[in-house]
Design a protein around this motif. Sequence first.
Motif, PDB file in Angstrom:
ATOM      1  N   VAL A 127     -21.867 -25.659  39.254  1.00 41.92           N
ATOM      2  CA  VAL A 127     -22.023 -25.273  40.655  1.00 41.92           C
ATOM      3  C   VAL A 127     -20.700 -25.506  41.367  1.00 41.92           C
ATOM      4  CG1 VAL A 127     -23.166 -25.749  42.853  1.00 41.92           C
ATOM      5  CG2 VAL A 127     -24.497 -25.717  40.725  1.00 41.92           C
ATOM      6  N   ILE A 128     -20.219 -24.472  42.045  1.00 39.19           N
ATOM      7  CA  ILE A 128     -18.995 -24.557  42.833  1.00 39.19           C
ATOM      8  C   ILE A 128     -19.384 -24.608  44.304  1.00 39.19           C
ATOM      9  CG2 ILE A 128     -16.866 -23.351  43.488  1.00 39.19           C
ATOM     10  CD1 ILE A 128     -16.898 -22.075  40.682  1.00 39.19           C
ATOM     11  N   ILE A 129     -18.972 -25.649  44.993  1.00 39.84           N
ATOM     12  CA  ILE A 129     -19.275 -25.793  46.416  1.00 39.84           C
ATOM     13  C   ILE A 129     -18.141 -25.174  47.217  1.00 39.84           C
ATOM     14  CG2 ILE A 129     -19.896 -27.391  48.269  1.00 39.84           C
ATOM     15  CD1 ILE A 129     -21.831 -27.485  45.955  1.00 39.84           C
ATOM     16  N   GLU A 179     -28.820 -31.126  47.303  1.00 39.38           N
ATOM     17  CA  GLU A 179     -29.885 -30.663  48.184  1.00 39.38           C
ATOM     18  C   GLU A 179     -29.270 -29.877  49.326  1.00 39.38           C
ATOM     19  OE1 GLU A 179     -33.531 -32.268  51.044  1.00 39.38           O
ATOM     20  OE2 GLU A 179     -32.581 -33.624  49.593  1.00 39.38           O
ATOM     21  N   LEU A 180     -29.833 -28.698  49.586  1.00 36.79           N
ATOM     22  CA  LEU A 180     -29.371 -27.854  50.668  1.00 36.79           C
ATOM     23  C   LEU A 180     -30.243 -28.076  51.905  1.00 36.79           C
ATOM     24  CD1 LEU A 180     -28.721 -24.548  48.675  1.00 36.79           C
ATOM     25  CD2 LEU A 180     -27.292 -26.593  48.886  1.00 36.79           C
ATOM     26  N   VAL A 181     -29.772 -27.625  53.049  1.00 38.24           N
ATOM     27  CA  VAL A 181     -30.493 -27.902  54.291  1.00 38.24           C
ATOM     28  C   VAL A 181     -31.855 -27.215  54.341  1.00 38.24           C
ATOM     29  CG1 VAL A 181     -28.433 -28.316  55.673  1.00 38.24           C
ATOM     30  CG2 VAL A 181     -29.322 -26.007  55.482  1.00 38.24           C
ATOM     31  N   ASP A 182     -32.047 -26.133  53.574  1.00 36.12           N
ATOM     32  CA  ASP A 182     -33.345 -25.469  53.588  1.00 36.12           C
ATOM     33  C   ASP A 182     -34.330 -26.097  52.612  1.00 36.12           C
ATOM     34  OD1 ASP A 182     -32.397 -24.657  51.150  1.00 36.12           O
ATOM     35  OD2 ASP A 182     -32.553 -22.503  51.525  1.00 36.12           O
ATOM     36  N   GLY A 183     -33.924 -27.199  51.986  1.00 33.58           N
ATOM     37  CA  GLY A 183     -34.801 -27.902  51.065  1.00 33.58           C
ATOM     38  C   GLY A 183     -34.586 -27.563  49.609  1.00 33.58           C
ATOM     39  N   THR A 184     -33.794 -26.523  49.324  1.00 29.59           N
ATOM     40  CA  THR A 184     -33.493 -26.172  47.933  1.00 29.59           C
ATOM     41  C   THR A 184     -32.817 -27.344  47.227  1.00 29.59           C
ATOM     42  OG1 THR A 184     -33.214 -23.837  48.490  1.00 29.59           O
ATOM     43  CG2 THR A 184     -32.227 -24.589  46.423  1.00 29.59           C
ATOM     44  N   GLN A 185     -33.264 -27.634  46.022  1.00 26.14           N
ATOM     45  CA  GLN A 185     -32.669 -28.704  45.225  1.00 26.14           C
ATOM     46  C   GLN A 185     -32.153 -28.127  43.906  1.00 26.14           C
ATOM     47  OE1 GLN A 185     -35.304 -32.048  44.751  1.00 26.14           O
ATOM     48  NE2 GLN A 185     -35.712 -32.221  46.945  1.00 26.14           N
ATOM     49  N   LEU A 186     -30.956 -28.545  43.545  1.00 26.27           N
ATOM     50  CA  LEU A 186     -30.360 -28.103  42.293  1.00 26.27           C
ATOM     51  C   LEU A 186     -29.894 -29.312  41.504  1.00 26.27           C
ATOM     52  CD1 LEU A 186     -29.123 -26.081  44.771  1.00 26.27           C
ATOM     53  CD2 LEU A 186     -28.427 -24.811  42.747  1.00 26.27           C
ATOM     54  N   ILE A 187     -30.040 -29.238  40.192  1.00 24.59           N
ATOM     55  CA  ILE A 187     -29.459 -30.214  39.280  1.00 24.59           C
ATOM     56  C   ILE A 187     -28.327 -29.510  38.533  1.00 24.59           C
ATOM     57  CG2 ILE A 187     -29.808 -31.660  37.262  1.00 24.59           C
ATOM     58  CD1 ILE A 187     -31.185 -32.778  39.671  1.00 24.59           C
ATOM     59  N   ALA A 188     -27.115 -30.009  38.677  1.00 27.16           N
ATOM     60  CA  ALA A 188     -25.953 -29.381  38.055  1.00 27.16           C
ATOM     61  C   ALA A 188     -25.347 -30.302  37.011  1.00 27.16           C
ATOM     62  CB  ALA A 188     -24.914 -29.042  39.112  1.00 27.16           C
ATOM     63  N   LYS A 189     -24.931 -29.718  35.905  1.00 26.02           N
ATOM     64  CA  LYS A 189     -24.220 -30.508  34.909  1.00 26.02           C
ATOM     65  C   LYS A 189     -22.792 -30.805  35.362  1.00 26.02           C
ATOM     66  CE  LYS A 189     -26.840 -28.641  30.983  1.00 26.02           C
ATOM     67  NZ  LYS A 189     -26.757 -27.857  29.716  1.00 26.02           N
ATOM     68  N   ILE A 190     -22.196 -29.845  36.102  1.00 28.21           N
ATOM     69  CA  ILE A 190     -20.827 -29.986  36.590  1.00 28.21           C
ATOM     70  C   ILE A 190     -20.774 -29.461  38.018  1.00 28.21           C
ATOM     71  CG2 ILE A 190     -18.408 -29.279  36.275  1.00 28.21           C
ATOM     72  CD1 ILE A 190     -19.229 -28.720  33.280  1.00 28.21           C
ATOM     73  N   VAL A 191     -20.117 -30.190  38.918  1.00 30.48           N
ATOM     74  CA  VAL A 191     -19.933 -29.756  40.295  1.00 30.48           C
ATOM     75  C   VAL A 191     -18.436 -29.687  40.590  1.00 30.48           C
ATOM     76  CG1 VAL A 191     -20.230 -30.357  42.733  1.00 30.48           C
ATOM     77  CG2 VAL A 191     -22.137 -30.631  41.128  1.00 30.48           C
ATOM     78  N   ILE A 192     -18.008 -28.558  41.128  1.00 31.62           N
ATOM     79  CA  ILE A 192     -16.606 -28.353  41.477  1.00 31.62           C
ATOM     80  C   ILE A 192     -16.512 -28.197  42.991  1.00 31.62           C
ATOM     81  CG2 ILE A 192     -14.549 -26.934  41.115  1.00 31.62           C
ATOM     82  CD1 ILE A 192     -15.797 -25.979  38.490  1.00 31.62           C
ATOM     83  N   GLY A 193     -15.881 -29.162  43.643  1.00 32.73           N
ATOM     84  CA  GLY A 193     -15.761 -29.147  45.093  1.00 32.73           C
ATOM     85  C   GLY A 193     -14.580 -28.300  45.538  1.00 32.73           C
ATOM     86  N   CYS A 194     -14.878 -27.156  46.128  1.00 39.82           N
ATOM     87  CA  CYS A 194     -13.853 -26.252  46.668  1.00 39.82           C
ATOM     88  C   CYS A 194     -14.144 -26.019  48.149  1.00 39.82           C
ATOM     89  CB  CYS A 194     -13.868 -24.928  45.923  1.00 39.82           C
ATOM     90  SG  CYS A 194     -13.563 -25.053  44.150  1.00 39.82           S
ATOM     91  N   ASP A 195     -14.576 -27.066  48.833  1.00 39.11           N
ATOM     92  CA  ASP A 195     -15.114 -26.938  50.180  1.00 39.11           C
ATOM     93  C   ASP A 195     -14.115 -27.278  51.280  1.00 39.11           C
ATOM     94  OD1 ASP A 195     -15.372 -29.422  48.967  1.00 39.11           O
ATOM     95  OD2 ASP A 195     -17.202 -29.969  50.010  1.00 39.11           O
TER      96      ASP A 195
END
Length: 446
Positions: free
Chosen positions: A58-60, A190-206
């Motif tokens: 997941v890329i943020i 967790e997103l503001v609309d309640g969506t939840q994700l489990i990611a093996k790798i997170v890349i912060g590009c925010d």
Amino acid sequence: MTMASSSSSVFLKSPTSPSPALHFRGGEFPKSQPWIRGRPRTKIVVKAQTEVRREDIVIIGGGIAGLATALSLHRLGVRSLVLEQAESLRTGGTSLTLFKNGWRVLDAIGVGNVLRTQFLEVQGMVVKSEEGKQLRSFTFKDEDESQEVRAVERRTLLETLASHLPAGTIQFSSKLEAIQRTHQNEVKLELVDGTQLIAKIVIGCDGIRSPVARWMGFSEPKYVGHCAFRGLAYYPNGQPHEPKVNYIYGKGLRAGYVPVSATRVYWFICYNSSSPGPKITDPAVLMQQAKELVRNWPSDLLTIMDATPDDTLIRTPLVDRWLWPAVSPPASSGRVVLVGDAWHPMTPNLGQGACCALEDAVVLARKLTTALKSESETPSVEDALRSYGTERWPRVFPLTIRANVVGSALQWANPIVCSVRNNVVIPKLVRLGPLLEHTNFECDAL
């Protein structure tokens, strides 16, 4: 990005243990595009979802760093999901300058020639005093035959990167509310609309105010004492300027402009200010303040400002973050890693912010892909992310400092010092070639 709590306080704890963090709000989804992941439209945020989606990467953030990273991974056969908090591509703003290192990356990920046809190649640079006297001129090819400089509209760059991504890669209106590490060494988002994700790798590009960087323990970027007005002038019948960067140096004040395309000219005014000041969005007020700074300067600049549409006019404080060794956190923590401005925000004085983000993207993609496709346990994903940080730090840390020092020198306000700069340093001592050595970067096609 700014943080706005919706139901509980913001918690920023060490990423080494499970911890809630970060609150934001989303909005409506844009109309479907091939590279957009669709979800039902809604105007009301209802936190009633319990299903947890699983994603590998997941890329943020869907800015330049995020889309370039996603496209780099895609070229190497690795899928990712980009979460962007806005309702569509963040195509506001003006333009950015890309030197040959940036173009080598764009070529490597297969979009360089698509962009070249739309933007002028900048041939050289002219430096003038505030009175209009020419102090020095340079031709880029004379200094380095391989140099390539073009100013690129941010909107076009983002749209080009996005259009080369597979369907469903970008998910808009997906604002991060909480991030925490799970006991399985994965990352829960967790997103503001309640969506939840489990990611093996997170890349912060925010971006500069990265919540992911804050969660990892990074300090806020520091204001450097300068603010900048920027605009993108529009000439429907064709702009009249030669393809050169034009700089004008004053006392505690400088300005510049460069043709972007046949109809667009980018301009900026940078001025000293003890504080960032209040945020101003009224274009009329912004233009009035900008013109007041340069009212007696060369008329070319004022004429360009008069041709600027309101929606391209912005004012921003300049900030950076110095990644001191043994003081700043590393670029990665476990399976969370930072790219671009989220990790190393720098001032625009060398034109290397976007170029370094593009470099980050291809370096990270290569190392991460090697780890993911390795049939052995080495290198692990964590090893790959650490290796990325180790390779990139000696590149971005000195550039951040150098950009800061150059900007500070160009913002001198002392009349005697400015006179020496204009009459001795610039005309007789400055050599452009060594100043552009940082644009050397080798990058093979992905």
